[in-house]
Design an enzyme around this catalytic site. Sequence first.
Site, mmCIF file in Angstrom:
data_model
loop_
_atom_site.group_PDB
_atom_site.id
_atom_site.type_symbol
_atom_site.label_atom_id
_atom_site.label_comp_id
_atom_site.label_asym_id
_atom_site.label_seq_id
_atom_site.Cartn_x
_atom_site.Cartn_y
_atom_site.Cartn_z
ATOM 1 C CB SER A 20 -0.940 -0.004 1.204
ATOM 2 O OG SER A 20 -0.200 -0.167 2.401
ATOM 3 C CB THR A 152 -41.544 24.302 -8.697
ATOM 4 O OG1 THR A 152 -42.678 24.709 -9.465
ATOM 5 C CG2 THR A 152 -41.464 25.177 -7.448
ATOM 6 C CG HIS A 153 -42.387 20.817 -11.479
ATOM 7 N ND1 HIS A 153 -42.665 19.493 -11.233
ATOM 8 C CD2 HIS A 153 -43.083 21.514 -10.544
ATOM 9 C CE1 HIS A 153 -43.511 19.394 -10.206
ATOM 10 N NE2 HIS A 153 -43.766 20.603 -9.772
ATOM 11 C CB SER A 274 -15.760 25.157 -29.279
ATOM 12 O OG SER A 274 -15.721 24.336 -30.428
ATOM 13 C CE LYS A 280 -20.158 25.030 -27.776
ATOM 14 N NZ LYS A 280 -21.339 24.382 -27.269
ATOM 15 C CG ASN A 282 -18.200 25.162 -24.290
ATOM 16 O OD1 ASN A 282 -19.295 25.571 -24.693
ATOM 17 N ND2 ASN A 282 -17.331 24.548 -25.058
ATOM 18 C CD GLU A 287 -19.842 21.686 -19.433
ATOM 19 O OE1 GLU A 287 -20.085 20.732 -20.164
ATOM 20 O OE2 GLU A 287 -19.231 22.701 -19.817
ATOM 21 C CE1 TYR A 314 -6.313 -3.351 8.854
ATOM 22 C CE2 TYR A 314 -5.458 -5.572 8.585
ATOM 23 C CZ TYR A 314 -5.546 -4.263 8.153
ATOM 24 O OH TYR A 314 -4.877 -3.872 7.028
ATOM 25 C CD GLN A 319 -2.858 -2.496 2.308
ATOM 26 O OE1 GLN A 319 -2.181 -2.700 3.302
ATOM 27 N NE2 GLN A 319 -2.584 -3.052 1.143
ATOM 28 C CE LYS A 322 -4.373 3.185 5.091
ATOM 29 N NZ LYS A 322 -5.018 1.854 4.915
HETATM 30 N N1 ARG Z 1 -1.181 -1.322 5.419
HETATM 31 C C1 ARG Z 1 -2.150 -1.777 6.354
HETATM 32 C C2 ARG Z 1 -3.495 -1.054 6.146
HETATM 33 O O1 ARG Z 1 -3.509 -0.076 5.519
HETATM 34 C C3 ARG Z 1 -1.709 -1.527 7.744
HETATM 35 C C4 ARG Z 1 -2.260 -2.469 8.742
HETATM 36 C C5 ARG Z 1 -1.759 -3.823 8.487
HETATM 37 N N2 ARG Z 1 -2.098 -4.729 9.537
HETATM 38 C C6 ARG Z 1 -1.962 -6.049 9.391
HETATM 39 N N3 ARG Z 1 -2.309 -6.780 10.376
HETATM 40 N N4 ARG Z 1 -1.529 -6.578 8.292
HETATM 41 O O2 ARG Z 1 -4.527 -1.469 6.614
#
Ligand code: ARG
Length: 457
Positions: A20, A152-153, A274, A280, A282, A287, A314, A319, A322
């Site tokens: 990651s 409205t509408h 354009s 044009k 735009n 948008e 967990y 992972q 994020k």
């Molecule tokens: N890179 C992992 C994550 O983002 C960190 C936690 C990993 N924990 C584990 N028990 N492998 O979730």
Amino acid sequence: MWGGRFASGPDAIMEEINASIDFDRKLYIQDIEGSKAHAAMLATRGIISSDDASQIASGLDTILSEIERGEFEFSRALEDIHMNVESRLRELVGDAAGRLHTARSRNDQVALDFRMWVREQAKAMCTSIERLMNVLLEKAETHADSIMPGFTHLQSAQPVTFGHHCLAYVEMLARDRSRFADALERMNECPLGAAALAGTGFDIDRHQTSGSLGFREPTRNSLDTVSDRDFALEFLSAASICGTHLSRLAEEIVIWSTPQFGFVTMSDRFSTGSSIMPQKKNPDAAELVRGKIGRVNGSLVGLLTVMKGLPLTYSKDMQEDKEGVFDAAETLELCLAAMIGMIGDMRVNTQNMKAAAGSGFSTATDLADWLVREAGLPFRDAHHVTGRAVALAESEGKQLHQLPLDALQSIHGSITKGIYDVLSVDASVASRTSFGGTAPQNVRSQVNYWKDRLAAE
Ligand code: ARG
């Protein structure tokens, strides 16, 4: 890090699916800050020596500056930000580095780092939202008296003021900001010290780390702590709702800026041309705001879907929490900035708006209200009489106020020339003084309300 148990290293594909670091390197500041707080606490509790703690702290400072100078070598083999930092720390300070992970797991570490990152972003959103509110308040003040059609509408409904329309978005944005603020309240608990899932037998002080990392208090249940991603979900839902508001405003800008509407003219700075049609101009920025919010909504649904089947605590699925959040935060910030620029620059064509406000028999309700007030008709009857007046005006290609008095009287005998006072769009908006209504005086007092409220915070 777990070589003791393993005879061979990972397959290349394993490394590929597992790593990651390409995205979670974004958490380096939080990771280092969290580790410093943890080491300091371990030393206070006599779990590691203060000499080790200070070596760890100075090593971590070195790593921070290496990363900031772009000199740090991130390694995919080291999987994530936590192990990249720890491994470099070992190179820098030797054995002391090996003591840092006492009474801690990557599970509480990542929960902490990510929460601190989301916390920063939620605060930044509050600031940007407030900036956009201020830009809209300026426009509302300038255009407290500017009349536009209310829809409205997407059909002409009743005339309103453009200031009132701007203030509608101020209200939405204020709620958006309070959603981020509420989420901040709930995420204000420190995960560090939950360890892998069950807590730890070491005599740690979670209140110390919580305090030094700026949290109100430590989380209360270790199982919940390492498996909870509500803070990210709340951030994404607040972002999606805010984004939805921005997208609706963007959509209105797209409509308003067509030559057919001509209500606003966007600045060159926020438009494009354009390559084939020379005439044009735009509204691409609007948008794109409308389009990009689709991504933000997708991130919310993505993370909800990742989480929904996970047993406690967990799982590595988490992972996947994020990238969507990183993307949503960056996207919403950009959209807010684009809106601030667009609205600030936008020229409001008050004459076009006012002319449009008078079309579509937009003061028909005023006529009906007059019949109720002045002629004592029940509203339903007044509605019917007015409908006939609209039909007559329509068949003669006139607006309501252009119908002669005798024509109106032939529809209902009690109509007098006083009716013309309410048929203009100016009279219509001026009469809407009920609390929350569109009258210019209301707009001015609501602008003051928001200015005072923002200044008082
Ligand atoms: N890179 C992992 C994550 O983002 C960190 C936690 C990993 N924990 C584990 N028990 N492998 O979730």
